[in-house]
Design a protein around this motif. Structure first.
Motif, mmCIF file in Angstrom:
data_model
loop_
_atom_site.group_PDB
_atom_site.id
_atom_site.type_symbol
_atom_site.label_atom_id
_atom_site.label_comp_id
_atom_site.label_asym_id
_atom_site.label_seq_id
_atom_site.Cartn_x
_atom_site.Cartn_y
_atom_site.Cartn_z
ATOM 1 N N UNK A 55 41.413 -34.809 -29.293
ATOM 2 C CA UNK A 55 42.188 -33.814 -30.026
ATOM 3 C C UNK A 55 41.329 -33.338 -31.186
ATOM 4 N N UNK A 56 41.311 -32.046 -31.423
ATOM 5 C CA UNK A 56 40.589 -31.553 -32.586
ATOM 6 C C UNK A 56 41.467 -30.577 -33.343
ATOM 7 N N UNK A 57 41.688 -30.927 -34.620
ATOM 8 C CA UNK A 57 42.475 -30.093 -35.516
ATOM 9 C C UNK A 57 41.503 -29.128 -36.188
ATOM 10 N N UNK A 58 41.846 -27.846 -36.148
ATOM 11 C CA UNK A 58 40.919 -26.844 -36.650
ATOM 12 C C UNK A 58 41.651 -25.571 -37.066
ATOM 13 N N UNK A 59 40.893 -24.644 -37.641
ATOM 14 C CA UNK A 59 41.387 -23.301 -37.957
ATOM 15 C C UNK A 59 40.214 -22.337 -37.846
ATOM 16 N N UNK A 92 49.174 -21.685 -40.449
ATOM 17 C CA UNK A 92 49.545 -21.459 -41.846
ATOM 18 C C UNK A 92 49.525 -19.954 -42.096
ATOM 19 N N UNK A 93 49.738 -19.575 -43.324
ATOM 20 C CA UNK A 93 49.639 -18.154 -43.657
ATOM 21 C C UNK A 93 48.229 -17.647 -43.416
ATOM 22 N N UNK A 94 47.226 -18.517 -43.638
ATOM 23 C CA UNK A 94 45.834 -18.135 -43.397
ATOM 24 C C UNK A 94 45.487 -18.150 -41.915
ATOM 25 N N UNK A 95 46.306 -18.821 -41.106
ATOM 26 C CA UNK A 95 45.979 -18.995 -39.690
ATOM 27 C C UNK A 95 47.189 -18.717 -38.814
ATOM 28 N N UNK A 96 47.520 -17.441 -38.611
ATOM 29 C CA UNK A 96 48.603 -17.157 -37.663
ATOM 30 C C UNK A 96 48.179 -17.544 -36.244
#
Length: 163
Positions: A55-59, A92-96
């Motif tokens: 699993x990789x959490x990213x933006x 987030x708001x930065x990452x729709x």
């Protein structure tokens, strides 16, 4: 009095034995962690058990994530069907939702894309920075969790641990 003490000691030993041998679910895949794929279909971590998983959490806006994604893409191609790679975009708001998929397409990355729309992945795994990698064995047991960019050799060594 001696019999009472022996009985209490036996109960304590039995209680400790039960506690010791109970499975530890605090570091395993969780059916309450929900992902959404690009079509809107919802999946849980339990849907990925049965195969070792990274699993990789990213933006898409994260420079460290941008550095690590090509490494993960290379390893996904190398390990093929032996390991599941689950990219979880931190919404987030930065990452729709649409930004992550767009980023992967623009950079010709064939990684899987899921979004953490209700932040359950982030909360359950206590993710405080991105990128974060979580390596689970085929039973969903977490073998390793690491935040920050890792070199390909280190990521690959953790993959070998979960195979």
């Amino acid at each position: 009095m001696k019999k009472l003490l022996l009985a209490l000691a036996a109960l304590m030993v039995a209680g400790l034995a039960i506690f010791y041998f109970l499975p530890d679910n605090s570091n395993t895949a969780n059916a309450n962690v929900v992902f959404q794929d690009e079509s809107g279909k919802k999946l849980t971590e339990k849907d990925f058990t049965g195969k070792p998983t990274v699993y990789y959490a990213w933006a898409s806006w994260c420079p460290d994530c941008q550095q690590e994604l090509p490494i993960l893409n290379t390893l996904k191609e190398k390990y093929g069907d032996k390991v599941e790679f689950v990219g979880v975009a931190m919404i987030s708001q930065k990452e729709p939702i649409e930004n992550g998929k767009k980023y992967l397409k623009e950079h010709s990355l064939s990684l899987n894309y899921y979004s953490d729309v209700d932040s359950s992945f982030q909360k359950y795994h206590e993710i405080t920075e991105i990128p974060t990698l979580i390596f689970t064995d085929k039973n969903g047991k977490i073998v390793k969790k690491s935040a920050g960019v890792l070199p390909q050799e280190e990521i690959e060594s953790y993959i070998k641990e979960i195979l």
